[in-house]
Design an enzyme around this catalytic site. Structure first.
Site, PDB file in Angstrom:
ATOM      1  N   GLU A 761     -18.065  23.660  27.198  1.00 51.06           N
ATOM      2  CA  GLU A 761     -18.266  25.006  27.605  1.00 51.06           C
ATOM      3  C   GLU A 761     -17.319  25.555  28.470  1.00 51.06           C
ATOM      4  OE1 GLU A 761     -21.997  26.952  27.437  1.00 51.06           O
ATOM      5  OE2 GLU A 761     -23.029  25.165  26.614  1.00 51.06           O
ATOM      6  N   CYS A 795     -19.126  32.942  33.798  1.00 51.19           N
ATOM      7  CA  CYS A 795     -18.192  32.911  32.972  1.00 51.19           C
ATOM      8  C   CYS A 795     -18.533  33.966  31.934  1.00 51.19           C
ATOM      9  CB  CYS A 795     -18.308  31.481  32.092  1.00 51.19           C
ATOM     10  SG  CYS A 795     -20.033  31.357  31.610  1.00 51.19           S
TER      11      CYS A 795
END
Length: 1001
Positions: A761, A795
């Protein structure tokens, strides 16, 4: 109060109150006085009455119509109105009836273009007229003629300035100025009106004729239950001067109550104001008690105590409550105890108890019974009679635009009736209008059931009786539920969190060792991890693992792989549940370390712990179905079994921005799947990671199964990625590091037994689209939270805003004004929304971007801070015109936002999709069609409609992106555990000499 359909009262052996005959008598008299009359809102002779009839006949149409009403003021063209009417109201298969159908078809051009413009103008006029039924004027000057007319009819008033909330200091300052103007100028005019003793006097003497209600949420943009003292301090600066001016002018001032989250702050504020030495002897002050709140009696008693302490009475407006639906939904979404009664009858019962308490304490509190419910009013009147109180010792309050027959009858019977009369512009007035429409169409609303449903007077006057709660049977299979976030409206929890932060701060620094096979090593090459909020403060002394230790960690874990893989699935899942329980029990201590080590504000730190708990419980729950052995196919003569086995050692490389949640999630997913783990935390958050490791061992994980190796990523991380003992890598972090890991993991080294798998990720360059019909209150707040929450270091943070067409200028103006209210603060301060960035490297990098964003970037807002004790970066907002500008493409991981204008919604989607990252995105729009287009064309892993781009919850919003944001996995969702296993099929031929077990008798 718009509650669910009322549950029929249960029978009871309790004898009726001696007061009941008189209550029924008064109620019957009131009913006889209004018999045959209809409130204007239900009068079919008016446009709004016919509209109400349509929505009462179709619940789906009701929702769509009210949403259309809400968006209408923001629509600036005939075409926009037509488009929204089509999208909301002209749905396939909907029978609109003759009245509504004809009007809508003409307005939308459904019968050709002729007359469409006139019809749209008529729609605007009629909706405006509907709003004007409940809103007495757009300003005080417009309101005065109607207020004077009502006064001549014998009705008192309280004026409220419309506005649900402010989002900037200039807006709050403007509200304060408007209230001061009301106090000065309304009083000057109203004081010249002729006397009316019923309005102007109560049982104690003269009372102010000018009565004003203040919305607390309109007076300060940054109100938060996590910071009650700071919130009250900031409110005092604007609201105390209002009360002092009101005393000077002889004006009554009342504080309104709104959402539960504001409840404690409002009461604390009121107590500070009315006990101020300059106001202690001023009786003409008031506040609200909301009867639907379960703890409202304790608040009523608090107000009596305040009045006793100050030695002067105060007024209490007793209401049922206007946010029942909202409070119920928020409580369910967050897992909080619901603050409101679930039954309308329970609210009505409580209202009568509160009425009795306040009338019995008339020397301390002067009740204002605010209700349209004749039963509630008759009960108050009967109880006051029994106590020997004069009629003017209390008053009845009703909403302007509603219950016209009831208010007239009450005035005729000698009651002081005060009308709550909002003043304000149409746009902020829509939210108020929609609440009134919901109230009038609620199945439990008194005006509806009495005037529309024609319920008989006997039923209307029946004493409310709530049904008794029944227990819920426990089932053997429990579903997953998210760990509730801490409810900071609970002062004990708020104090507990603050105490944990303070106590840990006093004990720092802590020592973080390397631990392999349960054996600790401290000393040697050590990192002194400084606190981002106070760079002179050392949080942790982190032992940095050596390359040889990284190799040893991989080998130790591999030796345990077969044993751990063979451990029964149920046993592995049980350990996850134990870990969840331990993390939840220690949540304040765990959150406190994040506050100091990575500068997470209190709410953010608490949310990170809750997410870690969620990962444990969710993966334990999912494992029992996703990883359980299962039969494949169904044919006689063979047995096919799918078996899932852990792949082997899993290297977990975690980021610092979610230092507990993401580390926990990746680790426990691997563990429950049967993979031993090597934990490699980020250097910036090793102390938080060690807290997790300690608790893993404490709940029973074998030290051979979990290794802990803090250290330098280029040395320790790279060594483990290359290790032939590592079977897979779970990584969350930057794009550059992620791609390097994927590349290195593809290389096969000597002794390596399998191809390495990478669950990766990475970052995002996330966009929020603000459509030209968006609710700007919600959009601006959503962008602020998404862009500057945790200093933009998520993020999922918003770093691009794409505003559409005519909405651009208004959005930019409000966004930049709101930015002025956001000041960088140390993370341990409850008022902190924008903390410092994580370290000096991030600070220097972000400062360079702000100083030189590149050609073509115009600074819309550059915040300033005089703090030099930590790594503080103020918010920065830039305007760009080129979607290819680096501010629109590069990930900066800080409180920097680029804003660009799009010609239309399709162009906005093109810009939003025009980056390599595909992580999160959000859209604020009130166009059903545009929202539907976004669902299919806004290509990101997590898309949010009419909410911000951050804040995914395990199971509800499984998280992860694609493109250069990751490889498409969804943490906290179905299928994630399958990344950590090797599936095997075992097939057995069960037929022997023609004997088949499945066919045997």
């Amino acid at each position: 109060m718009s509650q669910a359909t009322v549950t029929p009262p249960v029978t009871s052996n309790v004898p009726p109150s001696p007061l009941e005959p008189r209550v029924r008598e008064i109620g019957t008299e009131l009913w006889s006085r209004i018999k045959g009359e209809v409130p204007g809102v239900f009068n079919k002779g008016y446009w709004e009455g016919r509209v109400m009839e349509s929505v009462l006949a179709d619940a789906d149409f009701k929702v769509d119509l009210f949403r259309f009403v809400d968006v209408l003021p923001s629509l600036t063209t005939t075409e926009a109105v037509q488009r929204h009417m089509k999208e909301y109201l002209m749905k396939p298969g909907r029978d609109l009836g003759t009245f509504m159908g004809t009007a809508i078809k003409i307005a939308t051009g459904g019968w050709g273009g002729f007359g469409a413009g006139l019809a749209v103008a008529a729609v605007r006029k009629n909706v405006t007229g509907m709003a004007e039924r409940f809103i007495i004027g757009q300003n005080a000057a417009q309101a005065l003629p109607e207020l004077k007319k009502l006064y001549k009819q014998g009705f008192a008033f309280t004026v409220d300035l419309l506005g649900e909330a402010t989002i900037s200091d200039p807006e709050a300052d403007a509200y304060q100025a408007r209230y001061l103007d009301l106090i000065d100028n309304l009083h000057a005019e109203v004081s010249r009106w002729p006397a009316d003793d019923l309005i102007d006097r109560n049982h104690l003497g003269q009372i102010p004729r000018t009565n004003i209600s203040v919305k607390v949420s309109a007076m300060e943009p940054l109100l938060d239950a996590v910071d009650p003292a700071g919130s009250v301090d900031r409110l005092m600066k604007r609201i105390l001067p209002l009360f002092l001016r009101a005393k000077e002018k002889g004006v009554f001032l009342n504080l309104d109550l709104e959402q539960w989250s504001m409840h404690g702050i409002t009461y604390d504020l009121f107590e500070r104001i009315v006990t101020d030495p300059r106001l202690k002897d001023w009786p003409h002050v008031g506040i609200v008690v909301q009867g639907y709140l379960k703890d409202s009696m304790s608040e009523a008693k608090r107000l009596v105590d305040i009045a006793k302490k100050r030695g002067t009475p105060l007024t209490v407006r007793l209401v049922k409550g206007a946010y029942w639906d909202y409070e119920t939904v928020v409580a369910r979404q967050n897992g909080y105890p619901c603050p409101v009664f679930s039954e309308k009858a329970a609210t009505d019962e409580n209202f009568e108890r509160l009425t009795a308490y306040m009338l019995e304490n008339i020397q301390y509190v002067q009740p204002a019974i605010a209700s349209h419910n004749l039963r509630s009013i008759a009960n108050a009147m009967a109880r006051a009679e029994k106590l020997g109180l004069p009629r003017n010792a209390y008053e009845i309050q009703m909403l302007y635009g509603m219950a016209e027959p009831e208010r007239a009858a009450l005035r005729q019977m000698g009651n002081r009736v005060r009308l709550y009369a909002p003043v304000g512009e149409l746009l902020p007035g829509m939210a108020y209008l929609v609440r009134r429409l919901l109230e009038n169409t609620s199945n439990s609303g008194f005006l509806k059931i009495s005037h529309h449903d024609k319920v008989d007077i006997g039923t209307l006057m029946a004493a409310p009786k709530a049904t008794q709660p029944t227990g819920t049977a426990q089932t053997a299979t429990q579903k997953f539920d998210n760990c509730p976030l801490t409810d900071f409206t609970d002062r004990a929890l708020q104090a507990g969190m603050s105490a944990a932060v303070e106590q840990l701060g006093a004990r720092l620094p802590v020592t973080v060792p390397v631990v392999i096979g349960g054996k600790k090593r401290e000393g040697g090459n050590t990192l002194s991890r400084e606190c981002p909020s106070h760079s002179a403060k050392v949080v942790a002394k982190v032992t940095m693992a050596m390359r040889e230790e990284a190799i040893a960690a991989g080998r130790t874990a591999k030796l345990a792989a077969e044993s751990w893989r063979s451990t029964p699935l149920a046993q592995r899942a049980a350990l996850l549940h134990k870990l969840a329980d331990r993390l939840e029990a220690d949540r304040f201590e765990l959150a406190a370390m994040q506050v100091w080590e990575v500068a997470k504000p209190l709410r953010e730190a608490d949310g990170d712990v809750a997410e870690a708990v969620d990962f444990c419980r969710y993966y334990a729950h999912q494992a029992m179905t996703e990883l359980a052995q299962r039969k494949q196919g169904d044919v006689p003569g063979e047995d096919n079994q799918m078996i899932y086995e852990g792949r082997g050692v899993c290297l977990v490389i975690a980021p610092w921005n979610f230092p507990l949640a993401i580390l926990t999630g990746m680790a426990v997913a691997a563990l429950v799947a049967g993979c031993p783990v090597v934990l490699k935390p980020a250097e910036q958050s090793s102390a938080v990671a060690y807290q997790l490791y300690e608790r893993m061992l404490a709940v029973g994980f074998d030290p051979a199964v979990v290794q802990f190796v803090p250290g330098d990523g280029l040395e320790v991380g790279a060594t483990l990625v290359d290790s032939p003992d590592v079977a897979m890598i779970a990584f969350t972090g930057s794009k550059n590091v992620g791609l390097q890991i994927i590349q290195r993991a593809a290389v096969v080294h000597d002794g390596q037994e399998q191809v390495k798998r990478v669950v990766c990720e990475m970052g995002g360059k996330n966009a929020i689209i603000v459509d030209d019909d968006a609710d700007l209150d919600e959009a601006v707040l959503g962008v602020l939270k998404s862009a500057f929450g945790y200093a933009g270091q998520k993020c999922s943070a918003c770093s691009r805003v794409i505003a559409v067409g005519s909405g651009y200028d208004a959005f930019v103006k409000r966004l930049t004004e709101a930015c002025h209210s956001i000041q960088p603060l140390p993370a341990e301060q409850p008022a902190c929304m924008l903390p410092p960035v994580v370290d000096r490297e991030a600070f220097d990098r972000l400062q360079a971007v702000v100083a030189n964003p590149g050609a073509g970037a115009k600074a819309l807002y550059l915040g300033k801070t005089d703090r030099t004790d930590g790594h503080y970066i103020a918010p920065a907002v830039f305007e760009v015109t080129d979607p290819r500008h680096r501010l629109m493409r590069d990930e900066f991981f800080g409180p920097i936002v680029a804003v660009i204008k799009a010609a239309d919604f399709e162009s906005a989607l093109t810009i939003a999709n025009g980056v390599e990252f595909k992580l999160t995105g959000a859209v604020y729009s009130r166009s059903p069609e545009n929202l539907e287009v976004a669902r299919s064309k806004f290509r990101v892993g997590n898309l949010y409609l009419n909410r911000g781009s951050t804040g995914a919850l395990v199971e509800r919003q499984p998280f992860g992106g694609f493109g250069m944001s990751g490889i498409g996995t969804k943490a906290g969702g179905p299928g994630y555990l399958l990344n950590f296993v090797d599936p095997r099929i075992v097939t057995e031929n069960t037929m022997r000499r023609g004997v088949t077990p499945e066919l045997a008798d």
